[in-house]
Enzyme design. Structure first.
Site, PDB file in Angstrom:
ATOM      1  N   TYR A  53       0.827  -1.202   0.000  1.00 51.35           N
ATOM      2  CA  TYR A  53       0.000   0.000   0.000  1.00 51.35           C
ATOM      3  C   TYR A  53       0.863   1.255   0.000  1.00 51.35           C
ATOM      4  O   TYR A  53       1.799   1.388   0.785  1.00 51.35           O
ATOM      5  CB  TYR A  53      -0.916   0.020   1.231  1.00 51.35           C
ATOM      6  CG  TYR A  53      -1.728   1.293   1.340  1.00 51.35           C
ATOM      7  CD1 TYR A  53      -2.791   1.525   0.480  1.00 51.35           C
ATOM      8  CD2 TYR A  53      -1.413   2.272   2.282  1.00 51.35           C
ATOM      9  CE1 TYR A  53      -3.536   2.688   0.552  1.00 51.35           C
ATOM     10  CE2 TYR A  53      -2.146   3.438   2.370  1.00 51.35           C
ATOM     11  CZ  TYR A  53      -3.208   3.646   1.500  1.00 51.35           C
ATOM     12  OH  TYR A  53      -3.925   4.808   1.573  1.00 51.35           O
ATOM     13  N   HIS A  83      -5.022  15.998  -3.224  1.00 51.47           N
ATOM     14  CA  HIS A  83      -5.343  16.155  -1.813  1.00 51.47           C
ATOM     15  C   HIS A  83      -5.193  17.598  -1.334  1.00 51.47           C
ATOM     16  O   HIS A  83      -5.665  17.935  -0.241  1.00 51.47           O
ATOM     17  CB  HIS A  83      -4.464  15.223  -0.966  1.00 51.47           C
ATOM     18  CG  HIS A  83      -4.925  13.795  -1.002  1.00 51.47           C
ATOM     19  ND1 HIS A  83      -5.132  13.116  -2.180  1.00 51.47           N
ATOM     20  CD2 HIS A  83      -5.222  12.917  -0.003  1.00 51.47           C
ATOM     21  CE1 HIS A  83      -5.526  11.884  -1.916  1.00 51.47           C
ATOM     22  NE2 HIS A  83      -5.601  11.739  -0.595  1.00 51.47           N
ATOM     23  N   ASN A 196       0.340  12.031   5.550  1.00 49.50           N
ATOM     24  CA  ASN A 196      -0.350  11.192   6.525  1.00 49.50           C
ATOM     25  C   ASN A 196       0.136  11.523   7.927  1.00 49.50           C
ATOM     26  O   ASN A 196       1.318  11.363   8.225  1.00 49.50           O
ATOM     27  CB  ASN A 196      -0.073   9.707   6.234  1.00 49.50           C
ATOM     28  CG  ASN A 196      -1.328   8.977   5.817  1.00 49.50           C
ATOM     29  OD1 ASN A 196      -2.283   8.909   6.568  1.00 49.50           O
ATOM     30  ND2 ASN A 196      -1.315   8.448   4.609  1.00 49.50           N
ATOM     31  N   TYR A 282     -19.625  32.775  44.871  1.00 54.20           N
ATOM     32  CA  TYR A 282     -18.866  31.686  44.266  1.00 54.20           C
ATOM     33  C   TYR A 282     -17.828  32.199  43.268  1.00 54.20           C
ATOM     34  O   TYR A 282     -16.724  31.649  43.166  1.00 54.20           O
ATOM     35  CB  TYR A 282     -19.813  30.725  43.540  1.00 54.20           C
ATOM     36  CG  TYR A 282     -20.610  29.806  44.424  1.00 54.20           C
ATOM     37  CD1 TYR A 282     -20.588  29.920  45.808  1.00 54.20           C
ATOM     38  CD2 TYR A 282     -21.391  28.814  43.859  1.00 54.20           C
ATOM     39  CE1 TYR A 282     -21.334  29.073  46.607  1.00 54.20           C
ATOM     40  CE2 TYR A 282     -22.142  27.947  44.655  1.00 54.20           C
ATOM     41  CZ  TYR A 282     -22.117  28.084  46.023  1.00 54.20           C
ATOM     42  OH  TYR A 282     -22.851  27.245  46.807  1.00 54.20           O
ATOM     43  N   ARG A 285     -14.992  33.238  45.629  1.00 54.70           N
ATOM     44  CA  ARG A 285     -14.479  32.210  46.539  1.00 54.70           C
ATOM     45  C   ARG A 285     -14.012  30.954  45.801  1.00 54.70           C
ATOM     46  O   ARG A 285     -13.085  30.259  46.243  1.00 54.70           O
ATOM     47  CB  ARG A 285     -15.590  31.870  47.537  1.00 54.70           C
ATOM     48  CG  ARG A 285     -15.256  30.858  48.566  1.00 54.70           C
ATOM     49  CD  ARG A 285     -16.263  30.805  49.706  1.00 54.70           C
ATOM     50  NE  ARG A 285     -17.615  31.163  49.347  1.00 54.70           N
ATOM     51  CZ  ARG A 285     -18.664  30.365  49.500  1.00 54.70           C
ATOM     52  NH1 ARG A 285     -18.506  29.130  49.968  1.00 54.70           N
ATOM     53  NH2 ARG A 285     -19.886  30.776  49.193  1.00 54.70           N
ATOM     54  N   PHE A 330      -2.462   7.477  12.419  1.00 51.30           N
ATOM     55  CA  PHE A 330      -2.762   8.829  11.952  1.00 51.30           C
ATOM     56  C   PHE A 330      -4.058   9.374  12.541  1.00 51.30           C
ATOM     57  O   PHE A 330      -4.379  10.545  12.367  1.00 51.30           O
ATOM     58  CB  PHE A 330      -2.890   8.830  10.426  1.00 51.30           C
ATOM     59  CG  PHE A 330      -3.811   7.745   9.925  1.00 51.30           C
ATOM     60  CD1 PHE A 330      -5.173   7.820  10.107  1.00 51.30           C
ATOM     61  CD2 PHE A 330      -3.287   6.618   9.304  1.00 51.30           C
ATOM     62  CE1 PHE A 330      -6.015   6.806   9.681  1.00 51.30           C
ATOM     63  CE2 PHE A 330      -4.132   5.598   8.867  1.00 51.30           C
ATOM     64  CZ  PHE A 330      -5.503   5.694   9.050  1.00 51.30           C
ATOM     65  N   GLU A 416     -12.734   5.145   4.939  1.00 49.09           N
ATOM     66  CA  GLU A 416     -12.405   5.966   6.099  1.00 49.09           C
ATOM     67  C   GLU A 416     -13.736   6.320   6.774  1.00 49.09           C
ATOM     68  O   GLU A 416     -14.256   7.428   6.632  1.00 49.09           O
ATOM     69  CB  GLU A 416     -11.606   7.192   5.669  1.00 49.09           C
ATOM     70  CG  GLU A 416     -10.277   6.769   5.021  1.00 49.09           C
ATOM     71  CD  GLU A 416      -9.553   7.901   4.316  1.00 49.09           C
ATOM     72  OE1 GLU A 416      -9.986   9.060   4.431  1.00 49.09           O
ATOM     73  OE2 GLU A 416      -8.547   7.618   3.639  1.00 49.09           O
TER      74      GLU A 416
END
Length: 511
Positions: A53, A83, A196, A282, A285, A330, A416
């Site tokens: 791959y 990409h 990646n 509050y 404090r 990744f 994915e």
């Protein structure tokens, strides 16, 4: 300043030095050797012809498509171009520089199977101030920050865009030429190795940690100033009351506030008056309980970042025994989760600060301060609308505190099918912290006004220093002025380190 990238990676301080300090980047000889050994494994695999791959196959849903040897370099270039598909305004220069250094770090770990020339190419971009134009939208946080990293890688090829000096968009070819750099060509697996990983979200998270650490210290400072201005008690911040609930951040915050409230005639005026206030509100404090929990959240996020800085987040990875294995390293879930967690904490630090501002401005609760801190309220509105602005920012931070990391959308033909949204989580964390800067600026201005109105009583050393820092642009309590520029300058005081440094010189380090 020089940052040397070793085969063990880099430190958070290295990332800050390069991203914000423009440190020069050098690559250690041991790093070059580790990368060369990893590349030799890829060369042998490619020569063997077996399918692997990212070396001899397509990507994502196309992982089953075999690529002929003659087209494998073309495959890597096509990957980067396709990409680099982001859209929107460019990411800030510091984010892109952090991302490039972290991608160099990833390659330097020696598990990516790329030539040392790729790491040197990234170093050359950093050292020549060539910053890729990386659009804000495009990453889902798995397979890491694909689109943002592809925009960086595209510049190495002499394509795409670069941030110009004035914020304009310049072609990569022109920018490389002006810097005396030549485009690189990619070999098998190298395009995939450049994109990646979690480098974008990790870079933003490391920058956010630095900002949050400073802002949480400033939150203790502005809280102490507001408590002093409202004639609050210092008793709830005594160490023995926090030792019995041993959260580390709470103890630190309480110690900061207690120390900041000493040596003040304002505090002395009511310190032993038991009828003055049985219990403060509050927002006064419980300041250490909120800011302290935020500190503990920050420490957890820093631990996760430290692990990620020594992690191999590429895919596939090249192992020393010659195997090339697909992984899920990744996936940005660890970073997305802590970014969301820290955004919640930072939002609450801002929310409790706004509550103190509201109390300072309310004549029924501020212990004899004038309405909206105006000596002539009615004709003048004082800081009334500054609190409106703070309230609006608190509301925005509440929306931003909703987690991004639970919002997965499937991509790549369901290959994915679960993504981290870590890029979105870290982006919105930075927005929350910027908003926190504004909220602390409103509290700083309001507290200083309150301290000024307590004259002739003399505030604490921290209060005197805060007045000295704010008075040059805010003046004394009086008629209304155009407030927006005053708030902008108060933001600069909170964001900068000068007031904090001066206060620490007077009272000790604010941890």
């Amino acid at each position: 300043m020089i940052v040397t990238v070793q085969p063990t990676g880099v430190t958070p301080a290295d990332v800050l030095a390069v991203a914000r300090g423009d440190a020069r980047v050098e690559i250690a000889a041991a790093t070059v050797a580790a990368m060369a050994a990893s590349r030799a494994i890829v060369d042998r695999i490619e020569a063997s012809g077996r399918p692997v791959y990212g070396v001899s196959t397509g990507f994502g849903a196309l992982a089953g498509t075999s690529i002929a040897p003659a087209r494998r370099a073309e495959l890597q270039h096509a990957l980067i171009r396709s990409h680099a598909a982001g859209i929107g305004a460019p990411m800030p220069r510091e984010v892109v520089r952090a991302m490039m250094l972290l991608r160099l770090r990833s390659l330097a770990l020696g598990h990516s199977g790329v030539r040392p020339a790729l790491a040197q190419g990234l170093a050359d971009l950093l050292n020549n101030d060539v910053t890729p134009w990386v659009p804000e939208h495009g990453s889902l946080g798995a397979s890491g920050d694909l689109a943002p990293l592809a925009h960086c890688a595209l510049v190495l090829l002499g394509e795409g865009w670069v941030l110009g000096k004035d914020g304009a968009r310049v072609t990569a070819a022109e920018a490389l030429h002006n810097a005396g750099l030549a485009p690189l060509g990619l070999a098998a697996k190298e395009g995939l190795a450049l994109i990646n990983g979690t480098d974008g979200m990790l870079g933003m998270l490391l920058l956010a940690l630095d900002d949050a650490r400073h802002l949480f210290a400033m939150a203790d400072l502005t809280a102490a100033l507001a408590i002093e201005a409202m004639l609050g008690s210092e008793r709830p911040f005594r160490p023995e009351l926090h030792a019995i609930r041993p959260h580390p951040g709470q103890a630190v915050s309480a110690a900061n506030i207690h120390r900041l409230l000493q040596d003040s005639t304002i505090m002395d005026s009511h310190r032993d008056d038991l009828a003055h206030a049985v219990q403060d509100a509050y927002s006064m404090r419980c300041a250490p309980q909120v800011a302290g929990a935020a500190r503990d959240t920050l420490d957890f996020a820093a631990t996760v970042c430290a692990r990620e800085l020594v992690s191999v987040v590429d895919n596939p990875v090249v192992l020393p025994d010659g195997r090339v294995e697909s992984t899920g390293n990744f996936h940005g879930a660890p970073l997305g989760f802590v970014a969301d967690y820290l955004a919640i904490a930072a939002a609450e630090v801002g929310a409790i600060a706004e509550r103190r501002v509201d109390r300072l401005l309310d004549v029924t609760r501020s212990r004899d301060l004038p309405p909206f801190l105006s000596p002539d309220a009615g004709v003048n509105s004082g800081l009334m609308i500054a609190q409106y602005t703070a309230a609006g920012i608190v509301a925005e931070n509440r929306r931003l505190a909703a987690p991004a990391s639970v919002d997965s959308l499937p991509t790549s033909g369901m290959q994915e099918d679960h993504v981290s949204m870590g890029w979105a989580a870290t982006r919105k964390l930075r927005t929350v912290l910027d908003n926190l800067t504004s909220l602390l600026a409103v509290e700083l201005l309001s507290a200083v006004r309150g301290l000024q109105l307590r004259a002739p009583l003399v505030p604490s050393p921290a209060g005197r220093l805060a007045i000295t820092a704010v008075a040059p642009f805010a003046g004394e309590p009086g008629p209304d002025v155009f407030l927006a520029p005053v708030l902008e300058q108060a933001r600069a005081v909170v964001r900068g380190r000068e007031l904090r440094t001066e206060v620490e010189a007077a009272v000790g380090e604010l941890l």
